[in-house]
Design a protein around this motif. Structure first.
Motif, PDB file in Angstrom:
ATOM      1  N   ALA A  16       0.829  -1.220   0.000  1.00 17.89           N
ATOM      2  CA  ALA A  16       0.000   0.000   0.000  1.00 17.89           C
ATOM      3  C   ALA A  16       0.858   1.263   0.000  1.00 17.89           C
ATOM      4  O   ALA A  16       0.486   2.269  -0.601  1.00 17.89           O
ATOM      5  CB  ALA A  16      -0.929   0.004   1.209  1.00 17.89           C
ATOM      6  N   ASP A  17       2.006   1.211   0.666  1.00 20.09           N
ATOM      7  CA  ASP A  17       2.891   2.383   0.732  1.00 20.09           C
ATOM      8  C   ASP A  17       3.722   2.564  -0.532  1.00 20.09           C
ATOM      9  O   ASP A  17       3.995   3.689  -0.947  1.00 20.09           O
ATOM     10  CB  ASP A  17       3.830   2.274   1.947  1.00 20.09           C
ATOM     11  CG  ASP A  17       3.245   2.936   3.182  1.00 20.09           C
ATOM     12  OD1 ASP A  17       2.230   3.650   3.050  1.00 20.09           O
ATOM     13  OD2 ASP A  17       3.785   2.737   4.281  1.00 20.09           O
ATOM     14  N   SER A  18       4.146   1.465  -1.137  1.00 21.79           N
ATOM     15  CA  SER A  18       5.032   1.596  -2.294  1.00 21.79           C
ATOM     16  C   SER A  18       4.248   1.718  -3.609  1.00 21.79           C
ATOM     17  O   SER A  18       4.594   2.520  -4.473  1.00 21.79           O
ATOM     18  CB  SER A  18       6.009   0.412  -2.374  1.00 21.79           C
ATOM     19  OG  SER A  18       5.292  -0.806  -2.349  1.00 21.79           O
ATOM     20  N   ALA A  19       3.174   0.942  -3.761  1.00 24.83           N
ATOM     21  CA  ALA A  19       2.426   0.941  -5.027  1.00 24.83           C
ATOM     22  C   ALA A  19       1.234   1.894  -5.006  1.00 24.83           C
ATOM     23  O   ALA A  19       0.701   2.223  -6.062  1.00 24.83           O
ATOM     24  CB  ALA A  19       1.949  -0.477  -5.342  1.00 24.83           C
ATOM     25  N   GLY A  20       0.811   2.321  -3.820  1.00 30.71           N
ATOM     26  CA  GLY A  20      -0.393   3.153  -3.713  1.00 30.71           C
ATOM     27  C   GLY A  20      -1.607   2.303  -3.378  1.00 30.71           C
ATOM     28  O   GLY A  20      -1.598   1.083  -3.556  1.00 30.71           O
ATOM     29  N   ARG A  21      -2.648   2.964  -2.869  1.00 30.09           N
ATOM     30  CA  ARG A  21      -3.828   2.220  -2.406  1.00 30.09           C
ATOM     31  C   ARG A  21      -4.581   1.558  -3.572  1.00 30.09           C
ATOM     32  O   ARG A  21      -5.012   0.418  -3.466  1.00 30.09           O
ATOM     33  CB  ARG A  21      -4.792   3.116  -1.634  1.00 30.09           C
ATOM     34  CG  ARG A  21      -4.230   4.029  -0.547  1.00 30.09           C
ATOM     35  CD  ARG A  21      -3.148   3.477   0.357  1.00 30.09           C
ATOM     36  NE  ARG A  21      -2.916   4.355   1.498  1.00 30.09           N
ATOM     37  CZ  ARG A  21      -1.755   4.518   2.115  1.00 30.09           C
ATOM     38  NH1 ARG A  21      -0.690   3.863   1.687  1.00 30.09           N
ATOM     39  NH2 ARG A  21      -1.646   5.298   3.164  1.00 30.09           N
ATOM     40  N   ARG A  22      -4.745   2.280  -4.667  1.00 27.97           N
ATOM     41  CA  ARG A  22      -5.497   1.735  -5.806  1.00 27.97           C
ATOM     42  C   ARG A  22      -4.821   0.497  -6.387  1.00 27.97           C
ATOM     43  O   ARG A  22      -5.461  -0.522  -6.635  1.00 27.97           O
ATOM     44  CB  ARG A  22      -5.619   2.781  -6.917  1.00 27.97           C
ATOM     45  CG  ARG A  22      -6.746   3.759  -6.718  1.00 27.97           C
ATOM     46  CD  ARG A  22      -7.020   4.540  -7.976  1.00 27.97           C
ATOM     47  NE  ARG A  22      -5.808   4.906  -8.705  1.00 27.97           N
ATOM     48  CZ  ARG A  22      -5.804   5.526  -9.870  1.00 27.97           C
ATOM     49  NH1 ARG A  22      -6.940   5.811 -10.468  1.00 27.97           N
ATOM     50  NH2 ARG A  22      -4.682   5.846 -10.466  1.00 27.97           N
ATOM     51  N   ARG A  23      -3.511   0.603  -6.600  1.00 29.80           N
ATOM     52  CA  ARG A  23      -2.753  -0.530  -7.156  1.00 29.80           C
ATOM     53  C   ARG A  23      -2.770  -1.715  -6.194  1.00 29.80           C
ATOM     54  O   ARG A  23      -2.805  -2.877  -6.617  1.00 29.80           O
ATOM     55  CB  ARG A  23      -1.312  -0.083  -7.434  1.00 29.80           C
ATOM     56  CG  ARG A  23      -0.489  -1.028  -8.296  1.00 29.80           C
ATOM     57  CD  ARG A  23      -1.025  -1.191  -9.695  1.00 29.80           C
ATOM     58  NE  ARG A  23      -1.188   0.057 -10.413  1.00 29.80           N
ATOM     59  CZ  ARG A  23      -0.199   0.722 -11.021  1.00 29.80           C
ATOM     60  NH1 ARG A  23       1.033   0.259 -10.978  1.00 29.80           N
ATOM     61  NH2 ARG A  23      -0.453   1.837 -11.669  1.00 29.80           N
ATOM     62  N   ALA A  24      -2.780  -1.427  -4.879  1.00 26.98           N
ATOM     63  CA  ALA A  24      -2.834  -2.500  -3.877  1.00 26.98           C
ATOM     64  C   ALA A  24      -4.130  -3.306  -4.018  1.00 26.98           C
ATOM     65  O   ALA A  24      -4.122  -4.534  -3.885  1.00 26.98           O
ATOM     66  CB  ALA A  24      -2.718  -1.916  -2.466  1.00 26.98           C
ATOM     67  N   PHE A  25      -5.255  -2.623  -4.303  1.00 24.35           N
ATOM     68  CA  PHE A  25      -6.522  -3.336  -4.520  1.00 24.35           C
ATOM     69  C   PHE A  25      -6.419  -4.259  -5.736  1.00 24.35           C
ATOM     70  O   PHE A  25      -6.921  -5.387  -5.726  1.00 24.35           O
ATOM     71  CB  PHE A  25      -7.674  -2.346  -4.732  1.00 24.35           C
ATOM     72  CG  PHE A  25      -8.239  -1.776  -3.459  1.00 24.35           C
ATOM     73  CD1 PHE A  25      -8.860  -2.596  -2.526  1.00 24.35           C
ATOM     74  CD2 PHE A  25      -8.166  -0.418  -3.193  1.00 24.35           C
ATOM     75  CE1 PHE A  25      -9.389  -2.079  -1.360  1.00 24.35           C
ATOM     76  CE2 PHE A  25      -8.698   0.116  -2.022  1.00 24.35           C
ATOM     77  CZ  PHE A  25      -9.306  -0.718  -1.106  1.00 24.35           C
ATOM     78  N   GLN A  26      -5.783  -3.757  -6.795  1.00 27.27           N
ATOM     79  CA  GLN A  26      -5.647  -4.574  -8.006  1.00 27.27           C
ATOM     80  C   GLN A  26      -4.736  -5.770  -7.751  1.00 27.27           C
ATOM     81  O   GLN A  26      -5.004  -6.876  -8.239  1.00 27.27           O
ATOM     82  CB  GLN A  26      -5.113  -3.710  -9.153  1.00 27.27           C
ATOM     83  CG  GLN A  26      -6.131  -2.657  -9.599  1.00 27.27           C
ATOM     84  CD  GLN A  26      -5.557  -1.679 -10.615  1.00 27.27           C
ATOM     85  OE1 GLN A  26      -4.421  -1.236 -10.503  1.00 27.27           O
ATOM     86  NE2 GLN A  26      -6.361  -1.336 -11.614  1.00 27.27           N
ATOM     87  N   LEU A  27      -3.677  -5.555  -6.942  1.00 25.53           N
ATOM     88  CA  LEU A  27      -2.772  -6.652  -6.593  1.00 25.53           C
ATOM     89  C   LEU A  27      -3.431  -7.647  -5.640  1.00 25.53           C
ATOM     90  O   LEU A  27      -3.003  -8.793  -5.548  1.00 25.53           O
ATOM     91  CB  LEU A  27      -1.486  -6.089  -5.975  1.00 25.53           C
ATOM     92  CG  LEU A  27      -0.569  -5.343  -6.949  1.00 25.53           C
ATOM     93  CD1 LEU A  27       0.552  -4.624  -6.220  1.00 25.53           C
ATOM     94  CD2 LEU A  27       0.018  -6.318  -7.985  1.00 25.53           C
ATOM     95  N   CYS A  28      -4.459  -7.206  -4.923  1.00 29.64           N
ATOM     96  CA  CYS A  28      -5.204  -8.125  -4.047  1.00 29.64           C
ATOM     97  C   CYS A  28      -6.185  -8.954  -4.878  1.00 29.64           C
ATOM     98  O   CYS A  28      -6.429 -10.125  -4.599  1.00 29.64           O
ATOM     99  CB  CYS A  28      -5.904  -7.327  -2.936  1.00 29.64           C
ATOM    100  SG  CYS A  28      -7.655  -7.520  -2.765  1.00 29.64           S
ATOM    101  N   ALA A  29      -6.739  -8.351  -5.952  1.00 24.23           N
ATOM    102  CA  ALA A  29      -7.706  -9.070  -6.795  1.00 24.23           C
ATOM    103  C   ALA A  29      -7.025 -10.155  -7.643  1.00 24.23           C
ATOM    104  O   ALA A  29      -7.611 -11.213  -7.888  1.00 24.23           O
ATOM    105  CB  ALA A  29      -8.428  -8.080  -7.708  1.00 24.23           C
ATOM    106  N   LEU A  30      -5.767  -9.896  -8.049  1.00 21.90           N
ATOM    107  CA  LEU A  30      -5.073 -10.810  -8.967  1.00 21.90           C
ATOM    108  C   LEU A  30      -4.918 -12.232  -8.400  1.00 21.90           C
ATOM    109  O   LEU A  30      -5.347 -13.202  -9.040  1.00 21.90           O
ATOM    110  CB  LEU A  30      -3.712 -10.216  -9.357  1.00 21.90           C
ATOM    111  CG  LEU A  30      -2.951 -10.935 -10.465  1.00 21.90           C
ATOM    112  CD1 LEU A  30      -3.723 -10.867 -11.777  1.00 21.90           C
ATOM    113  CD2 LEU A  30      -1.566 -10.341 -10.633  1.00 21.90           C
TER     114      LEU A  30
END
Length: 453
Positions: free
Chosen positions: A76-90
């Motif tokens: 969440a800190d390095s990729a940002g909150r939005r990208r973290a959601f996408q990385l959680c969905a993958l």
């Protein structure tokens, strides 16, 4: 400075919040997805009667969730909150597809582990994101969406699992269904706002202003940026060291957060969720009816909590919730007493269990996930949430592992008395340590809780 006296319109932030809570819907769905189909899975994959293998299918997910939650703060800190959601969905999409197509137990366990890593990333990032994009006047209401979405996910999994005994291979459909909301989450996040707090921390002030405008409306941007600049330094190049989370000025808030999650799990709530069917069965209630009753109690409490969160405040809901859970466990102890007649014991047991779930959903369920990102400073928020969620998963795992053994060794009276004592300790802890955050900006809360450097 002239500040707009009205609160920002909920219509601006609402779509972003709804998309973020899809992660909680998936979390609830995957917690419940193997409950009904477990027997069919064991027959099709050739491990019927192997209780260890069945236990692994259920709990491998929790192991993955622990790993995911450990890394959630860094992501969440390095990729940002939005990208973290996408990385959680993958991993949820890949894991669900693996589970749906596998012909072996090993394939099922790999799929469940992958899904678990996504489940571990989702809840802390959802709590962070909702706290950072919500107007102060709506933060409690929006925070309750997480619990409601989790309930709906659990109930959805039970509902979709109903045809599993009649239709061969239906359990594969149960896994395939979850890829749809996961895909929607990954895609819809492209159009959602990034957290202005994260952007500002990265030195991207102009982008933070633009996102505040999308979330709050133009008239509130200057005030929001002023609040942000009180404590946070833009362009913070230095990374947060792990020692900062455990020592010095941040120790108190991390101690409050991790203790709240520990008390939430040690209250016995997951023992109730995991093993309620056996209690209801002894009362002559079929398991599908029992699951429906538990689901309705959980959802009802969550909706009431949503309506009251920004009116009564977090602390009051937590106090009354833990107190209600204490009284519910006292009913369970009374039900286990040999002096109580058979029918009286069953009514007390079933009533106590439903009251426990209802009062849990009123405060002890939704409030910690909302309160923690509120009390953690922006600088350590993601890492501290990751640590506290890891505490949550470890205790959750051991409660699930040891509950039936402890029930055998100690008996219901003593075990439920221990749960009642933990709930009462939680009342005292909340009374002494938790501050009210209702209606305050994240910066006001940080100033109130943290000693100056």
């Amino acid at each position: 400075m002239d500040v707009e006296t009205t609160n920002p319109s909920w219509l601006l932030s609402f779509p972003h919040v709804v998309v973020a809570t899809i992660s909680s819907l998936l979390f609830g769905y995957h917690l419940g997805v193997v409950n009904e189909p477990l027997e069919s899975i064991s027959i099709d994959l050739g491990f019927r009667g192997n209780t260890l293998a069945e236990g692994l299918v259920v709990s491998t997910c929790l192991g993955g969730a622990f790993i995911g939650s450990l890394f959630s703060g860094w992501i969440a800190d390095s990729a940002g909150r939005r990208r973290a959601f996408q990385l959680c969905a993958l991993p949820m999409i890949i894991g669900a597809a693996t589970s749906a197509t596998t012909r072996t137990l090993a394939g099922m366990l790999i799929g469940r582990f992958l899904v678990g890593t996504g489940m571990g990333i989702g809840p802390p990032v959802a709590s962070l994101y909702l706290a950072e994009v919500s107007p102060a006047s709506l933060r409690g209401t929006y925070g309750s969406f997480i619990q409601i979405a989790t309930c709906l996910g659990l109930m959805g999994a039970l509902f979709i699992g109903i045809p599993v005994r009649e239709i061969a291979g239906w359990w594969r459909i149960c896994f395939w269904v979850s890829t749809v909301p996961a895909g929607i989450l990954a895609f819809a996040m492209i159009f959602c706002a990034e957290s202005p707090h994260w952007l500002y921390k990265k030195g991207r002030s102009a982008e933070a202003e633009a996102e505040f405008e999308r979330l709050l409306g133009g008239s509130h941007v200057k005030y929001a940026m002023l609040e942000l600049s009180k404590l946070d330094r833009g362009d913070e190049a230095d990374t947060v060291k792990l020692s900062e989370v455990f020592h010095g000025r941040h120790f108190r808030v991390v101690y409050i957060g991790s203790t709240l999650f520990a008390l939430q799990q040690l209250s016995g709530i997951n023992a109730v969720f995991y093993f309620s069917s056996s209690v209801f069965k002894s009362a002559g209630v079929p398991s599908d009816v029992a699951n429906a009753l538990i689901g309705v109690a959980n959802l009802t409490g969550s909706i009431v909590a949503m309506l009251l969160m920004d009116k009564l405040g977090r602390k009051l809901l937590l106090l009354w919730s833990f107190f209600g859970m204490t009284m519910s466990m006292v009913l369970q102890v009374a039900a286990a007493n040999s002096y109580v007649s058979g029918s009286g014991s069953l009514y007390l047991s079933v009533g106590g269990m439903l009251m426990f779930v209802l009062t849990f959903a009123l405060g002890a369920g939704p409030v910690p996930g909302l309160l923690l990102p509120e009390i953690f400073p922006n600088r350590i928020r993601a890492k501290a949430m990751a640590f506290c969620m890891s505490v949550h998963w470890v205790i959750n795992f051991f409660v699930g592992l040891l509950f039936l053994r402890l029930l055998e060794q100690l008996g219901p009276q003593l075990l439920y008395s221990i749960f009642a004592s933990v709930c009462m300790m939680a009342v005292i802890f909340v009374k002494k340590n938790v501050m009210e955050t209702k209606g305050k900006s994240l910066q006001e809360i940080e100033i109130a809780l943290l000693p100056p450097e």
